[in-house]
Design an enzyme around this catalytic site. Structure first.
Site, PDB file in Angstrom:
ATOM      1  N   ASN A   1       8.862   5.068   5.121  1.00 59.07           N
ATOM      2  CA  ASN A   1       8.086   3.889   4.730  1.00 59.07           C
ATOM      3  C   ASN A   1       7.962   3.711   3.228  1.00 59.07           C
ATOM      4  OD1 ASN A   1       6.337   5.896   3.938  1.00 59.07           O
ATOM      5  ND2 ASN A   1       4.556   5.081   4.992  1.00 59.07           N
TER       6      ASN A   1
ATOM      7  N   ARG B   1      -4.774   6.003   2.074  1.00 55.87           N
ATOM      8  CA  ARG B   1      -5.666   6.187   3.207  1.00 55.87           C
ATOM      9  C   ARG B   1      -7.047   5.672   2.823  1.00 55.87           C
ATOM     10  NH1 ARG B   1      -1.770   6.356   5.636  1.00 55.87           N
ATOM     11  NH2 ARG B   1      -1.003   7.878   7.173  1.00 55.87           N
TER      12      ARG B   1
ATOM     13  N   GLN C   1      -9.633   3.036  11.913  1.00 59.53           N
ATOM     14  CA  GLN C   1      -8.635   2.043  12.337  1.00 59.53           C
ATOM     15  C   GLN C   1      -8.542   1.993  13.854  1.00 59.53           C
ATOM     16  OE1 GLN C   1      -5.788   2.249   8.360  1.00 59.53           O
ATOM     17  NE2 GLN C   1      -4.892   2.702  10.310  1.00 59.53           N
TER      18      GLN C   1
ATOM     19  N   HIS D   1      -3.467  -2.592   8.615  1.00 62.81           N
ATOM     20  CA  HIS D   1      -2.546  -1.550   8.182  1.00 62.81           C
ATOM     21  C   HIS D   1      -1.115  -1.869   8.643  1.00 62.81           C
ATOM     22  CE1 HIS D   1      -1.815   3.099   7.869  1.00 62.81           C
ATOM     23  NE2 HIS D   1      -1.044   2.393   7.061  1.00 62.81           N
TER      24      HIS D   1
END
Length: 358
Positions: A117, A256, A285, A309
């Site tokens: 990512n 985070r 989340q 996210h």
């Protein structure tokens, strides 16, 4: 054996777009592969509470696949019930939803798809910096309302050129952020990290290391957080540290949510001490509907660049991390060695310093 995957529900979007591999509907593209080998594959988004599929199936699963975008929190208590568990795989990057100390104690391996990512998140960081500095969100909302008051937007819009930008963390993502900022002719690029960049890499991006975090933030117009969450970074950006930020600075966090004290950041934004806060990570989340980061703005009614996210789960990233998960499973099932950069916890020991120096 049983393989349990906790993924996020994609709904109609996942049915229409098969490249949404990280969803419950598309199952990382693994069902045919695993079932052809005789394994049971359980996929669900149910992860909260004792009646969840997560807690029901973790007791006899040998492999757990989770995702940072809809994390199944594997606590020390759940590890005690997971007697068959041998391998945890993060479909993406970031394994802080797993109690890593418990994994070491129980000799359960923890792997993630390192690098899957990094480009996606670095691009999102630069986008977030620009939308804050240029006051983009209020400008767009004005157009949606049918209004046209340029002065109301321009009074809090700036150029990125000539600004000091600092990253907390200069690893795979943080360094790529610095690379992408070079063409903007910032006044200076700074970084804070326990390990210095190699000399050649630092020269390439003309970045200066600052060893004291308070000193770093006091010099920056824009700070971006690009470090993992662990005991040493949890609540790192708190009320006390925020006092050292320049008044009117911008903060971007795609690492985070729990690295930032949510209430301290919201208060700093509301007071105008922070001119903007953007990111896609939340301390819980999915984020509760009343989460303060959803609605807090600066005194001029802007400065909020929060989104769900998704920075590391673009369609391109999903292909990379789905392929990476399959590669990890291939290695495990065939007894081959795993790629070292993917291993967070080996058999009974840490294999990385990414989650704090140990």
């Amino acid at each position: 054996m049983k393989v349990l995957a906790i993924l996020y529900k994609g709904g109609d979007a996942a049915k229409a777009e098969p490249r949404l591999l990280g969803t419950v509907e598309n199952e990382l593209g693994l069902r045919q592969y695993l079932e052809s080998l005789g394994h049971e594959y359980v996929v669900s988004d149910s992860k909260e509470g004792p009646d969840s599929d997560f807690q029901k199936h973790i007791v006899d699963a040998e492999i757990l696949i989770t995702t940072p975008f809809h994390p199944g929190y594997l606590t020390a208590d759940l590890f005690e019930r997971a007697d068959n568990l041998k391998l945890c795989v993060t479909a993406g990057v970031g394994s802080d939803h797993i109690d890593l100390n418990a994994a070491v104690k129980k000799s359960v391996q923890v792997l993630e798809v390192s690098g899957s990512n990094v480009v996606s998140v670095a691009e999102h960081v630069v986008m977030s910096i620009l939308l804050l500095v240029r006051n983009f969100v209020p400008a767009h909302e004005m157009i949606e309302r049918g209004d046209w008051e340029v002065s109301q937007i321009a009074r809090n819009a700036f150029d990125l050129e000539g600004k000091v930008v600092g990253t907390i963390g200069a690893g795979r993502i943080g360094y790529r952020v610095l690379q992408r900022l070079v063409p903007f002719d910032c006044k200076e690029l700074l970084y804070y990290d326990y390990a210095p960049l190699p000399e050649a890499a630092a020269k390439t991006v003309k970045a200066r290391r600052v060893e004291d975090l308070k000193e770093l933030v006091s010099q920056c117009d824009i700070i971006t957080v690009n470090c993992p969450l662990h005991d040493g970074t949890r609540g790192l950006i708190n009320e006390e540290l925020l006092r050292h930020f320049k008044k009117g600075a911008y903060l971007v966090n795609t690492a985070r949510g729990a690295i930032c004290d949510k209430d301290a950041v919201a208060a700093a934004l509301k007071s105008g001490h922070l001119n903007g806060y953007a990111g896609d990570v939340w301390n819980v989340q999915p984020a509760p509907k009343d989460h303060v980061w959803r609605t807090t703005k600066n005194p001029l009614g802007g400065g909020n660049g929060m989104v769900p996210h998704y920075s590391g789960t673009t369609l391109d990233a999903q292909k990379r991390y789905a392929d990476g998960v399959k590669g990890i499973l291939d290695n495990y099932l065939s007894g081959k060695s795993q790629e070292p950069q993917n291993v967070i916890v080996g058999i009974g020991k840490y294999e990385t310093k990414a989650y704090g120096q140990r």
